[in-house]
Design a protein around this motif. Structure first.
Motif, PDB file in Angstrom:
ATOM      1  N   UNK A 117       0.863  -1.178   0.000  1.00 63.93           N
ATOM      2  CA  UNK A 117       0.000   0.000   0.000  1.00 63.93           C
ATOM      3  C   UNK A 117       0.891   1.215   0.000  1.00 63.93           C
ATOM      4  N   UNK A 118       0.328   2.349  -0.419  1.00 64.71           N
ATOM      5  CA  UNK A 118       1.125   3.569  -0.400  1.00 64.71           C
ATOM      6  C   UNK A 118       1.354   4.017   1.038  1.00 64.71           C
ATOM      7  N   UNK A 154      -0.445  -3.895  -6.860  1.00 62.98           N
ATOM      8  CA  UNK A 154      -1.831  -3.627  -7.225  1.00 62.98           C
ATOM      9  C   UNK A 154      -2.689  -4.876  -7.116  1.00 62.98           C
ATOM     10  N   UNK A 155      -2.240  -5.990  -7.713  1.00 60.65           N
ATOM     11  CA  UNK A 155      -2.995  -7.235  -7.636  1.00 60.65           C
ATOM     12  C   UNK A 155      -2.135  -8.354  -8.221  1.00 60.65           C
ATOM     13  N   UNK A 156      -2.702  -9.537  -8.267  1.00 64.38           N
ATOM     14  CA  UNK A 156      -2.048 -10.673  -8.901  1.00 64.38           C
ATOM     15  C   UNK A 156      -3.052 -11.345  -9.814  1.00 64.38           C
ATOM     16  N   UNK A 157      -2.743 -11.338 -11.090  1.00 67.54           N
ATOM     17  CA  UNK A 157      -3.648 -11.931 -12.062  1.00 67.54           C
ATOM     18  C   UNK A 157      -2.829 -12.394 -13.257  1.00 67.54           C
ATOM     19  N   UNK A 158      -3.185 -13.540 -13.813  1.00 65.33           N
ATOM     20  CA  UNK A 158      -2.530 -13.995 -15.022  1.00 65.33           C
ATOM     21  C   UNK A 158      -1.336 -14.880 -14.783  1.00 65.33           C
ATOM     22  N   UNK A 159      -0.516 -14.999 -15.833  1.00 67.32           N
ATOM     23  CA  UNK A 159       0.635 -15.907 -15.847  1.00 67.32           C
ATOM     24  C   UNK A 159       1.805 -15.300 -15.081  1.00 67.32           C
ATOM     25  N   UNK A 191      -7.552   2.212 -11.974  1.00 67.61           N
ATOM     26  CA  UNK A 191      -8.481   1.940 -10.877  1.00 67.61           C
ATOM     27  C   UNK A 191      -9.421   0.807 -11.240  1.00 67.61           C
ATOM     28  N   UNK A 192      -9.904   0.790 -12.474  1.00 69.20           N
ATOM     29  CA  UNK A 192     -10.788  -0.299 -12.892  1.00 69.20           C
ATOM     30  C   UNK A 192     -10.036  -1.624 -12.905  1.00 69.20           C
ATOM     31  N   UNK A 193      -8.798  -1.597 -13.382  1.00 68.43           N
ATOM     32  CA  UNK A 193      -8.006  -2.825 -13.389  1.00 68.43           C
ATOM     33  C   UNK A 193      -7.769  -3.326 -11.972  1.00 68.43           C
ATOM     34  N   UNK A 194      -7.396  -2.424 -11.063  1.00 63.01           N
ATOM     35  CA  UNK A 194      -7.139  -2.831  -9.686  1.00 63.01           C
ATOM     36  C   UNK A 194      -8.380  -3.320  -8.972  1.00 63.01           C
ATOM     37  N   UNK A 195      -9.554  -2.796  -9.356  1.00 63.29           N
ATOM     38  CA  UNK A 195     -10.790  -3.195  -8.693  1.00 63.29           C
ATOM     39  C   UNK A 195     -11.496  -4.358  -9.334  1.00 63.29           C
ATOM     40  N   UNK A 196     -10.953  -4.881 -10.443  1.00 60.22           N
ATOM     41  CA  UNK A 196     -11.598  -6.022 -11.091  1.00 60.22           C
ATOM     42  C   UNK A 196     -11.500  -7.246 -10.208  1.00 60.22           C
ATOM     43  N   UNK A 197     -12.567  -8.016 -10.170  1.00 60.26           N
ATOM     44  CA  UNK A 197     -12.640  -9.155  -9.253  1.00 60.26           C
ATOM     45  C   UNK A 197     -11.918 -10.361  -9.823  1.00 60.26           C
ATOM     46  N   UNK A 198     -11.284 -11.105  -8.904  1.00 59.91           N
ATOM     47  CA  UNK A 198     -10.684 -12.391  -9.259  1.00 59.91           C
ATOM     48  C   UNK A 198      -9.684 -12.282 -10.379  1.00 59.91           C
ATOM     49  N   UNK A 199      -9.814 -13.189 -11.338  1.00 60.18           N
ATOM     50  CA  UNK A 199      -8.882 -13.222 -12.457  1.00 60.18           C
ATOM     51  C   UNK A 199      -9.413 -12.535 -13.700  1.00 60.18           C
ATOM     52  N   UNK A 200     -10.354 -11.567 -13.532  1.00 56.56           N
ATOM     53  CA  UNK A 200     -10.909 -10.870 -14.688  1.00 56.56           C
ATOM     54  C   UNK A 200      -9.813 -10.116 -15.424  1.00 56.56           C
ATOM     55  N   UNK A 201      -9.808 -10.241 -16.735  1.00 54.26           N
ATOM     56  CA  UNK A 201      -8.769  -9.619 -17.542  1.00 54.26           C
ATOM     57  C   UNK A 201      -9.312  -8.537 -18.470  1.00 54.26           C
ATOM     58  N   UNK A 202     -10.487  -8.021 -18.206  1.00 53.17           N
ATOM     59  CA  UNK A 202     -10.986  -6.889 -18.964  1.00 53.17           C
ATOM     60  C   UNK A 202     -11.515  -7.264 -20.334  1.00 53.17           C
ATOM     61  N   UNK A 203     -11.668  -6.227 -21.170  1.00 53.43           N
ATOM     62  CA  UNK A 203     -12.224  -6.414 -22.506  1.00 53.43           C
ATOM     63  C   UNK A 203     -11.156  -6.979 -23.440  1.00 53.43           C
ATOM     64  N   UNK A 204     -11.400  -8.137 -24.055  1.00 54.47           N
ATOM     65  CA  UNK A 204     -10.387  -8.715 -24.945  1.00 54.47           C
ATOM     66  C   UNK A 204     -10.350  -8.003 -26.294  1.00 54.47           C
ATOM     67  N   UNK A 205      -9.137  -7.815 -26.805  1.00 52.92           N
ATOM     68  CA  UNK A 205      -8.922  -7.255 -28.141  1.00 52.92           C
ATOM     69  C   UNK A 205      -8.107  -8.271 -28.926  1.00 52.92           C
ATOM     70  N   UNK A 206      -8.642  -8.710 -30.032  1.00 52.05           N
ATOM     71  CA  UNK A 206      -7.979  -9.708 -30.869  1.00 52.05           C
ATOM     72  C   UNK A 206      -7.036  -8.996 -31.832  1.00 52.05           C
ATOM     73  N   UNK A 381       5.836  -9.018 -12.041  1.00 45.50           N
ATOM     74  CA  UNK A 381       6.793  -9.820 -11.289  1.00 45.50           C
ATOM     75  C   UNK A 381       6.104 -11.075 -10.790  1.00 45.50           C
ATOM     76  N   UNK A 382       6.360 -12.210 -11.455  1.00 46.26           N
ATOM     77  CA  UNK A 382       5.828 -13.510 -11.042  1.00 46.26           C
ATOM     78  C   UNK A 382       4.308 -13.467 -10.881  1.00 46.26           C
ATOM     79  N   UNK A 383       3.629 -12.832 -11.831  1.00 47.57           N
ATOM     80  CA  UNK A 383       2.180 -12.756 -11.792  1.00 47.57           C
ATOM     81  C   UNK A 383       1.633 -11.591 -11.008  1.00 47.57           C
ATOM     82  N   UNK A 384       2.480 -10.851 -10.299  1.00 47.28           N
ATOM     83  CA  UNK A 384       2.050  -9.678  -9.541  1.00 47.28           C
ATOM     84  C   UNK A 384       2.230  -8.424 -10.394  1.00 47.28           C
ATOM     85  N   UNK A 385       1.230  -7.544 -10.365  1.00 44.39           N
ATOM     86  CA  UNK A 385       1.320  -6.265 -11.053  1.00 44.39           C
ATOM     87  C   UNK A 385       1.674  -5.194 -10.023  1.00 44.39           C
TER      88      UNK A 385
END
Length: 398
Positions: A117-118, A154-159, A191-206, A381-385
């Protein structure tokens, strides 16, 4: 009469023979029973002996297990004491670095926040514990990063490896999960990224092609990424129209990597106050990291420098105010540190180059993306943002 005598004699002989055979059979059966009784007696003796040995082994095992339990308890105490000593040594080392080492320019009062935390003087937001993003501001690029002021997990999400970064123009956040793929995830803000629940990764762009490694950047509303394939190419992607604008082949061998500790990254793209940059190695035998200034419109290479920063043991790098900061680590991962700095304008003397340590985290940085308007680094860093907020100092002429 003679015949009768013969019959009587024969009958007597038969009876005698039968009695003799019965006696022999009885003697044989009795001998066998005696032999069996002897074997049973022997087996009983052996069973008693084995039972006694088993009881002795059980007692010995109990004594050994008890001794092992005592040794384990003593070893656990020693490990706890050793961990406490290591923690004290790390605190002392950080204190010494903060006071004397040119590789840690933060003052003792501005130590990095390790709790995720800050610190109080850095925190912003409402009573619910939210935090406010730093408003964008135009930088005249007369100040350069000098040390890490504070850090926020901020959070931990993804690989374990990936990239996340913010577009200074629109404040949108883009997440590249993993080391390759054709999908990037977008959030409207940090703020939206940090507040996203669980492993949500937002809007996908192909994307129209696969990206590889951490070589991605966002600049003036465009995404730039390294395309995976036989040739190393950089792709310019328009985030508003959702289509590629241009591609360019880079002077990079398909087998060479720019950072030895992140072999998935063939080349790295960075954006700072001056524009777009490319970090790469010309070939596998090239020992140093090369830097190129890239025209963000045409993707033409304008100028090339040899940074003289070695690729060996490098994990990532970022560019700020025309200066390359190369971050190094070890195997196994330890404390990341900026150990080589290169100024394209030769306005910073080598003894004034800010060399500093990152706070010890979970492993090694997979990516470091500098945002010039926020003076922050977006790291994976190891899945942590993690967000690193930086101290700055004015450039001193040589």
């Amino acid at each position: 009469m003679k015949l009768v005598l013969i019959l009587l004699a024969s009958t007597g002989w038969t009876l005698c023979a039968s009695q003799f055979y019965d006696q022999a059979l009885m003697d044989y059966v009795e001998n066998r029973l005696l032999a069996m009784e002897g074997h049973v007696h022997l087996w009983q003796e052996q069973l008693r002996q084995h039972h006694g040995e088993l009881q002795d082994f059980h007692k010995q095992s109990n004594r050994t297990l008890e001794a092992l339990r005592r040794q384990h308890a003593a070893l656990s105490e020693d490990m706890a004491e050793a961990a406490a000593r290591v923690e004290r040594v790390e605190r002392d080392l950080y204190s010494v670095e903060s006071r004397t080492s040119p590789r840690a320019c933060a003052n003792q009062a501005e130590r990095v926040v390790e709790q995720g935390v800050w610190s109080q003087e850095e925190s912003r937001g409402d009573r619910d514990g939210g935090w406010e993003e730093i408003p964008s501001r135009v930088s005249d690029c007369v100040e350069i990063p000098s040390s890490i002021r504070s850090a926020k997990i901020l959070k931990r999400v993804g690989a374990p490896k990936g990239v996340w970064l913010r577009d200074p123009r629109s404040s949108k956040v883009y997440v590249f999960n993993g080391t390759s793929g054709d999908t990037v995830y977008r959030f409207e803000s940090v703020k939206e990224f940090g507040g996203s629940a669980g492993g949500a990764l937002g809007r996908p762009i192909r994307l129209p092609s696969h990206w590889r490694g951490s070589g991605v950047a966002v600049y003036n509303g465009y995404l730039y990424y390294i395309q995976q394939g036989a040739d190393v190419q950089v792709v310019k992607y328009d985030t508003l129209r959702g289509e590629p604008v241009d591609t360019a082949i880079l002077p990079v061998e398909s087998r060479s990597v720019v950072y030895s500790l992140n072999p998935e990254t063939l080349a790295d793209i960075a954006a700072d106050d001056h524009g777009l940059w490319l970090l790469y190695a010309e070939g596998e035998s090239e020992p140093n990291i090369n830097l190129a200034k890239v025209d963000p419109v045409t993707l033409d290479i304008e100028q090339i420098w040899d940074t003289r920063c070695p690729r060996d043991k490098s994990e990532a790098a970022f560019v700020a105010c025309g200066m390359v900061y190369v971050v190094y680590n070890t195997l196994p991962a330890s404390r990341s540190r900026v150990q080589c700095v290169f100024d394209v304008n030769d306005k910073v003397a080598s003894e004034e180059a800010p060399l500093f340590y990152f706070p010890r985290r979970y492993g090694a940085h997979a990516s470091l993306k500098y945002n010039p308007e926020e003076k922050q680094i977006y790291s994976w860093d190891d899945g942590y943002q993690i967000l690193y907020r930086l101290n700055t100092k004015r450039k001193l002429p040589v």
